[in-house]
Design an enzyme around this catalytic site. Sequence first.
Site, PDB file in Angstrom:
ATOM      1  N   GLY A  48       0.782  -1.235   0.000  1.00  0.00           N
ATOM      2  CA  GLY A  48       0.000   0.000   0.000  1.00  0.00           C
ATOM      3  C   GLY A  48       0.812   1.282   0.000  1.00  0.00           C
ATOM      4  O   GLY A  48       0.354   2.304  -0.495  1.00  0.00           O
ATOM      5  N   GLU A 103       4.106   4.544   5.818  1.00  0.00           N
ATOM      6  CA  GLU A 103       2.888   3.735   5.764  1.00  0.00           C
ATOM      7  C   GLU A 103       1.776   4.491   5.048  1.00  0.00           C
ATOM      8  O   GLU A 103       1.734   5.718   5.060  1.00  0.00           O
ATOM      9  CB  GLU A 103       2.452   3.441   7.185  1.00  0.00           C
ATOM     10  CG  GLU A 103       2.127   2.080   7.632  1.00  0.00           C
ATOM     11  CD  GLU A 103       1.633   0.986   6.721  1.00  0.00           C
ATOM     12  OE1 GLU A 103       1.440   1.163   5.504  1.00  0.00           O
ATOM     13  OE2 GLU A 103       1.409  -0.098   7.268  1.00  0.00           O
ATOM     14  N   ASP A 104       0.894   3.757   4.428  1.00  0.00           N
ATOM     15  CA  ASP A 104      -0.262   4.363   3.794  1.00  0.00           C
ATOM     16  C   ASP A 104      -1.329   4.732   4.823  1.00  0.00           C
ATOM     17  O   ASP A 104      -1.814   5.858   4.851  1.00  0.00           O
ATOM     18  CB  ASP A 104      -0.853   3.435   2.721  1.00  0.00           C
ATOM     19  CG  ASP A 104      -1.015   1.998   3.215  1.00  0.00           C
ATOM     20  OD1 ASP A 104      -0.681   1.708   4.389  1.00  0.00           O
ATOM     21  OD2 ASP A 104      -1.474   1.151   2.435  1.00  0.00           O
ATOM     22  N   ASP A 107      -4.881   1.813  10.895  1.00  0.00           N
ATOM     23  CA  ASP A 107      -6.262   1.465  11.228  1.00  0.00           C
ATOM     24  C   ASP A 107      -6.302   1.137  12.725  1.00  0.00           C
ATOM     25  O   ASP A 107      -6.381   2.033  13.547  1.00  0.00           O
ATOM     26  CB  ASP A 107      -6.654   0.283  10.320  1.00  0.00           C
ATOM     27  CG  ASP A 107      -8.125  -0.054  10.372  1.00  0.00           C
ATOM     28  OD1 ASP A 107      -8.934   0.838  10.613  1.00  0.00           O
ATOM     29  OD2 ASP A 107      -8.462  -1.228  10.154  1.00  0.00           O
ATOM     30  N   LYS A 135      -6.958   6.427  11.058  1.00  0.00           N
ATOM     31  CA  LYS A 135      -8.363   6.372  11.491  1.00  0.00           C
ATOM     32  C   LYS A 135      -8.387   6.364  13.009  1.00  0.00           C
ATOM     33  O   LYS A 135      -8.308   5.303  13.618  1.00  0.00           O
ATOM     34  CB  LYS A 135      -9.024   5.084  10.987  1.00  0.00           C
ATOM     35  CG  LYS A 135      -9.097   4.912   9.494  1.00  0.00           C
ATOM     36  CD  LYS A 135      -9.807   3.591   9.186  1.00  0.00           C
ATOM     37  CE  LYS A 135      -9.722   3.232   7.744  1.00  0.00           C
ATOM     38  NZ  LYS A 135     -10.233   1.878   7.478  1.00  0.00           N
ATOM     39  N   PHE A 156     -13.854   2.291   4.854  1.00  0.00           N
ATOM     40  CA  PHE A 156     -12.856   1.609   4.028  1.00  0.00           C
ATOM     41  C   PHE A 156     -12.531   2.470   2.807  1.00  0.00           C
ATOM     42  O   PHE A 156     -13.398   2.783   2.001  1.00  0.00           O
ATOM     43  CB  PHE A 156     -13.366   0.234   3.591  1.00  0.00           C
ATOM     44  CG  PHE A 156     -12.267  -0.617   3.033  1.00  0.00           C
ATOM     45  CD1 PHE A 156     -11.417  -1.317   3.877  1.00  0.00           C
ATOM     46  CD2 PHE A 156     -12.049  -0.688   1.661  1.00  0.00           C
ATOM     47  CE1 PHE A 156     -10.376  -2.080   3.363  1.00  0.00           C
ATOM     48  CE2 PHE A 156     -11.009  -1.451   1.141  1.00  0.00           C
ATOM     49  CZ  PHE A 156     -10.178  -2.142   2.001  1.00  0.00           C
ATOM     50  N   ASP A 163      -5.801  -0.674  -1.780  1.00  0.00           N
ATOM     51  CA  ASP A 163      -6.599  -1.536  -2.650  1.00  0.00           C
ATOM     52  C   ASP A 163      -7.855  -2.062  -1.972  1.00  0.00           C
ATOM     53  O   ASP A 163      -7.999  -2.032  -0.748  1.00  0.00           O
ATOM     54  CB  ASP A 163      -5.779  -2.749  -3.088  1.00  0.00           C
ATOM     55  CG  ASP A 163      -5.641  -3.778  -1.960  1.00  0.00           C
ATOM     56  OD1 ASP A 163      -5.297  -3.384  -0.830  1.00  0.00           O
ATOM     57  OD2 ASP A 163      -5.912  -4.967  -2.207  1.00  0.00           O
ATOM     58  N   ARG A 169      -5.636   0.490  -6.669  1.00  0.00           N
ATOM     59  CA  ARG A 169      -4.357   1.049  -6.196  1.00  0.00           C
ATOM     60  C   ARG A 169      -3.909   2.200  -7.093  1.00  0.00           C
ATOM     61  O   ARG A 169      -3.226   3.111  -6.632  1.00  0.00           O
ATOM     62  CB  ARG A 169      -3.267  -0.030  -6.200  1.00  0.00           C
ATOM     63  CG  ARG A 169      -3.406  -1.094  -5.127  1.00  0.00           C
ATOM     64  CD  ARG A 169      -2.090  -1.849  -4.976  1.00  0.00           C
ATOM     65  NE  ARG A 169      -2.236  -3.135  -4.321  1.00  0.00           N
ATOM     66  CZ  ARG A 169      -2.231  -3.331  -3.004  1.00  0.00           C
ATOM     67  NH1 ARG A 169      -2.101  -2.307  -2.196  1.00  0.00           N
ATOM     68  NH2 ARG A 169      -2.371  -4.533  -2.500  1.00  0.00           N
TER      69      ARG A 169
HETATM   70  P1  5GP Z   1      -3.770  -2.092  11.284  1.00  0.00           P
HETATM   71  O1  5GP Z   1      -2.827  -3.099  11.875  1.00  0.00           O
HETATM   72  O2  5GP Z   1      -3.402  -0.665  11.590  1.00  0.00           O
HETATM   73  O3  5GP Z   1      -5.193  -2.397  11.672  1.00  0.00           O
HETATM   74  O4  5GP Z   1      -3.751  -2.362   9.738  1.00  0.00           O
HETATM   75  C1  5GP Z   1      -3.199  -1.508   8.817  1.00  0.00           C
HETATM   76  C2  5GP Z   1      -3.303  -2.114   7.440  1.00  0.00           C
HETATM   77  O5  5GP Z   1      -4.650  -2.510   7.144  1.00  0.00           O
HETATM   78  C3  5GP Z   1      -2.939  -1.100   6.389  1.00  0.00           C
HETATM   79  O6  5GP Z   1      -1.560  -1.117   6.097  1.00  0.00           O
HETATM   80  C4  5GP Z   1      -3.789  -1.529   5.201  1.00  0.00           C
HETATM   81  O7  5GP Z   1      -3.105  -2.520   4.472  1.00  0.00           O
HETATM   82  C5  5GP Z   1      -5.018  -2.149   5.828  1.00  0.00           C
HETATM   83  N1  5GP Z   1      -6.133  -1.191   5.887  1.00  0.00           N
HETATM   84  C6  5GP Z   1      -6.647  -0.631   6.999  1.00  0.00           C
HETATM   85  N2  5GP Z   1      -7.662   0.209   6.701  1.00  0.00           N
HETATM   86  C7  5GP Z   1      -7.781   0.196   5.358  1.00  0.00           C
HETATM   87  C8  5GP Z   1      -8.660   0.887   4.429  1.00  0.00           C
HETATM   88  O8  5GP Z   1      -9.530   1.695   4.763  1.00  0.00           O
HETATM   89  N3  5GP Z   1      -8.459   0.617   3.110  1.00  0.00           N
HETATM   90  C9  5GP Z   1      -7.521  -0.253   2.673  1.00  0.00           C
HETATM   91  N4  5GP Z   1      -7.435  -0.436   1.357  1.00  0.00           N
HETATM   92  N5  5GP Z   1      -6.682  -0.916   3.508  1.00  0.00           N
HETATM   93  C10 5GP Z   1      -6.809  -0.688   4.836  1.00  0.00           C
END
Ligand code: 5GP
Length: 183
Positions: A48, A103-104, A107, A135, A156, A163, A169
């Site tokens: 991402g 990082e993108d 979450d 978020k 989302f 993606d 993407r």
């Molecule tokens: P975390 O461990 O912070 O819950 O997960 C982060 C990862 O979940 C991100 O790097 C991404 O790959 C995925 N992710 C979390 N939220 C989203 C979202 O709204 N859209 C997309 N496409 N991926 C997300």
Amino acid sequence: MEFSDVENDIAEVLYTEQEIHAKIAELSRRIEVDYAGEKVLLVGVLRGAVMVMADLARELTIPIEMDWMAVSSYGSGTQSSGVVRILKDLDTDLHGRHVLIVEDIIDSGLTLSWLRGNLESRGAASVEICALLRKPEAAKVVVDVKYEGFQIPNAFVVGYGLDFAEQYRNLRGIAVLAPHVYA
Ligand code: 5GP
């Protein structure tokens, strides 16, 4: 790819390419000041973060190196569990290095929280985080993000590297995916 190319799949446009580039320029100016005189190692998290990494790296006016990691987070369905497996490790020795994780999106924060600890344990001189999106409502752990782009609602999103089932993407901006796409 433009928003108009996927307009039926999008619930709401969040950020245009121009707004993203302006934010990356703003973050870059802060990074340049903080790392003046150092050679920072940008660690991109595949897949991402590819777009953020490419734009951030070119915007920065200080010397950088780039390396990549791929990780997968075990969990049920779409929920991250915090148990992370390394799918592709770094090629760089981190000993004494100033590391900036790129990082993108953050979450729950579980993946990044684990990753930071992992990189710190390799002897890095410093480990900081640059994330384009966060978020706050979805946070399960507190992650100190030094360079944060935008705070977004708990929805989302796709585009600019993010993606859904490997699609979207290449969308230039960032948008909330319409629920009918994943229903
Ligand atoms: P975390 O461990 O912070 O819950 O997960 C982060 C990862 O979940 C991100 O790097 C991404 O790959 C995925 N992710 C979390 N939220 C989203 C979202 O709204 N859209 C997309 N496409 N991926 C997300």
